[in-house]
Design a protein around this motif. Structure first.
Motif, PDB file in Angstrom:
ATOM      1  N   SER A 165       0.820  -1.214   0.000  1.00 16.36           N
ATOM      2  CA  SER A 165       0.000   0.000   0.000  1.00 16.36           C
ATOM      3  C   SER A 165       0.853   1.263   0.000  1.00 16.36           C
ATOM      4  O   SER A 165       0.480   2.272  -0.610  1.00 16.36           O
ATOM      5  CB  SER A 165      -0.943   0.018   1.200  1.00 16.36           C
ATOM      6  N   ILE A 166       1.995   1.238   0.661  1.00 17.28           N
ATOM      7  CA  ILE A 166       2.824   2.441   0.773  1.00 17.28           C
ATOM      8  C   ILE A 166       3.315   2.918  -0.595  1.00 17.28           C
ATOM      9  O   ILE A 166       3.117   4.088  -0.954  1.00 17.28           O
ATOM     10  CB  ILE A 166       4.001   2.209   1.746  1.00 17.28           C
ATOM     11  N   PRO A 167       3.966   2.058  -1.411  1.00 17.98           N
ATOM     12  CA  PRO A 167       4.396   2.551  -2.731  1.00 17.98           C
ATOM     13  C   PRO A 167       3.232   2.926  -3.641  1.00 17.98           C
ATOM     14  O   PRO A 167       3.326   3.886  -4.416  1.00 17.98           O
ATOM     15  CB  PRO A 167       5.200   1.377  -3.310  1.00 17.98           C
TER      16      PRO A 167
ATOM     17  N   GLY B 129      -0.444   6.935  -6.315  1.00 12.53           N
ATOM     18  CA  GLY B 129      -1.748   7.581  -6.370  1.00 12.53           C
ATOM     19  C   GLY B 129      -1.675   9.052  -5.997  1.00 12.53           C
ATOM     20  O   GLY B 129      -2.352   9.895  -6.584  1.00 12.53           O
ATOM     21  N   GLY B 130      -0.822   9.369  -5.020  1.00 13.73           N
ATOM     22  CA  GLY B 130      -0.667  10.756  -4.597  1.00 13.73           C
ATOM     23  C   GLY B 130      -0.047  11.630  -5.666  1.00 13.73           C
ATOM     24  O   GLY B 130      -0.255  12.847  -5.684  1.00 13.73           O
TER      25      GLY B 130
ATOM     26  N   VAL C 127      -5.844   3.852  -4.242  1.00 11.00           N
ATOM     27  CA  VAL C 127      -7.064   4.642  -4.089  1.00 11.00           C
ATOM     28  C   VAL C 127      -6.880   5.702  -3.010  1.00 11.00           C
ATOM     29  O   VAL C 127      -7.308   6.851  -3.165  1.00 11.00           O
ATOM     30  CB  VAL C 127      -8.262   3.732  -3.760  1.00 11.00           C
ATOM     31  N   SER C 128      -6.218   5.333  -1.920  1.00  9.99           N
ATOM     32  CA  SER C 128      -5.997   6.276  -0.816  1.00  9.99           C
ATOM     33  C   SER C 128      -5.170   7.472  -1.274  1.00  9.99           C
ATOM     34  O   SER C 128      -5.495   8.623  -0.967  1.00  9.99           O
ATOM     35  CB  SER C 128      -5.300   5.569   0.354  1.00  9.99           C
ATOM     36  N   GLY C 129      -4.085   7.198  -1.980  1.00 12.19           N
ATOM     37  CA  GLY C 129      -3.238   8.279  -2.460  1.00 12.19           C
ATOM     38  C   GLY C 129      -3.933   9.156  -3.479  1.00 12.19           C
ATOM     39  O   GLY C 129      -3.772  10.376  -3.494  1.00 12.19           O
TER      40      GLY C 129
ATOM     41  N   GLY D 268       4.100  11.764  -2.569  1.00 12.36           N
ATOM     42  CA  GLY D 268       3.904  11.547  -3.991  1.00 12.36           C
ATOM     43  C   GLY D 268       3.518  12.809  -4.739  1.00 12.36           C
ATOM     44  O   GLY D 268       3.634  12.860  -5.959  1.00 12.36           O
ATOM     45  N   HIS D 269       3.074  13.811  -4.017  1.00 13.87           N
ATOM     46  CA  HIS D 269       2.705  15.074  -4.664  1.00 13.87           C
ATOM     47  C   HIS D 269       3.073  16.223  -3.731  1.00 13.87           C
ATOM     48  O   HIS D 269       2.209  16.977  -3.265  1.00 13.87           O
ATOM     49  CB  HIS D 269       1.213  15.083  -4.971  1.00 13.87           C
ATOM     50  N   VAL D 270       4.375  16.341  -3.467  1.00 15.20           N
ATOM     51  CA  VAL D 270       4.870  17.351  -2.524  1.00 15.20           C
ATOM     52  C   VAL D 270       4.484  18.751  -2.974  1.00 15.20           C
ATOM     53  O   VAL D 270       4.208  19.637  -2.154  1.00 15.20           O
ATOM     54  CB  VAL D 270       6.402  17.239  -2.364  1.00 15.20           C
TER      55      VAL D 270
END
Length: 245
Positions: free
Chosen positions: A82-84, A89-90, A143-145, A188-190
């Motif tokens: 889930s982390i990667p 996703g982010g 989905v979370s990201g 993932g989207h800083v």
């Protein structure tokens, strides 16, 4: 943002953080619901919710781990994939025309999940098959990201449904799952941090205070069924607003 709006959001974020952390969640779906109800810019919703989620989930993680309500053997197979995928996703930014209905659908699921609460199961919980958990974690992370939540709102009912954790253990496992996925999604989207809404320091303070109160008091004093029904109503209202407007 006007002072009146900021004050109203401060109180609402505080209440949501208390309620969500009392059941082991970071509150992202609640913050998203509030920001949607207050008609805040779509670009601000995802990063602001993730920042608040990280703060509250971090507090909840520490609280539940100290209470011994955590199972590493259940957590890691979900988290390792889930982390990667939350990072991936982010990194994606959906256009508003797609983001709003998708977010509305997620909030409808969250509203449904919040009215579901399984009682303590006298049968000792089992551990999930690692391959199954890894596959589920991959989907939940992405989905979370993409949406801007930690994923606990999806993981919790699965853990309870399949008997992989007790409700109290579910809270502890979900708290850490939410924390690591929220961090990965934000990393993932800083660049989206520039869209964090004005006055976020005050909202962060509200989230921290609410997380401390909810984590400490929730399992003993707060009426959990009433909490879940109230949160479900708020979330459902926001989901309809996103889908219909």
């Amino acid at each position: 943002m006007t002072l009146t709006l900021l004050a109203a959001l401060f109180v609402c974020i505080l209440v949501v953080a208390v309620l969500y952390s009392s059941v082991g969640h970071g509150g992202a779906s609640g913050y998203i619901a509030l920001m949607a109800l207050f008609a805040l810019p779509t670009a601000s919703i995802k990063p602001t919710a993730l920042v608040l989620n990280i703060l509250v989930a971090g507090i909840a993680t520490c609280t539940y781990r100290r209470a011994g309500q955590f199972r590493w053997s259940v957590f890691w197979p979900f988290a390792v994939t889930s982390i990667p995928m939350s990072f991936v996703g982010g990194a994606l930014q959906l256009p508003a025309i797609y983001f709003k209905p998708l977010l509305g659908a997620v909030l409808l699921f969250a509203a449904f999940r919040l009215v579901y609460r399984q009682v303590e199961n006298p049968v000792p919980p089992s551990s999930p098959p690692q391959a199954v958990a890894a596959a589920i974690g991959m989907v939940l992370g992405f989905v979370s990201g993409l949406i801007g939540v930690g994923g606990g709102i999806f993981l919790s009912p699965l853990l309870l449904l399949f008997g992989w954790a007790t409700p109290r253990q579910t809270a502890g496992i979900s708290a850490l799952f939410i924390l690591v996925n929220s961090i990965a999604g934000l990393l993932g989207h800083v660049s989206s941090l520039g869209n964090v809404m004005h006055g976020s320091a005050w909202l962060a303070a509200a989230a921290v205070l609410g997380g401390l109160l909810g984590s400490a008091l929730g399992s003993r004093l707060l009426p959990v069924p009433a909490i879940l029904r109230t949160l479900s109503l708020v979330t459902f209202s926001a989901a309809l607003k996103l889908i219909l407007t």
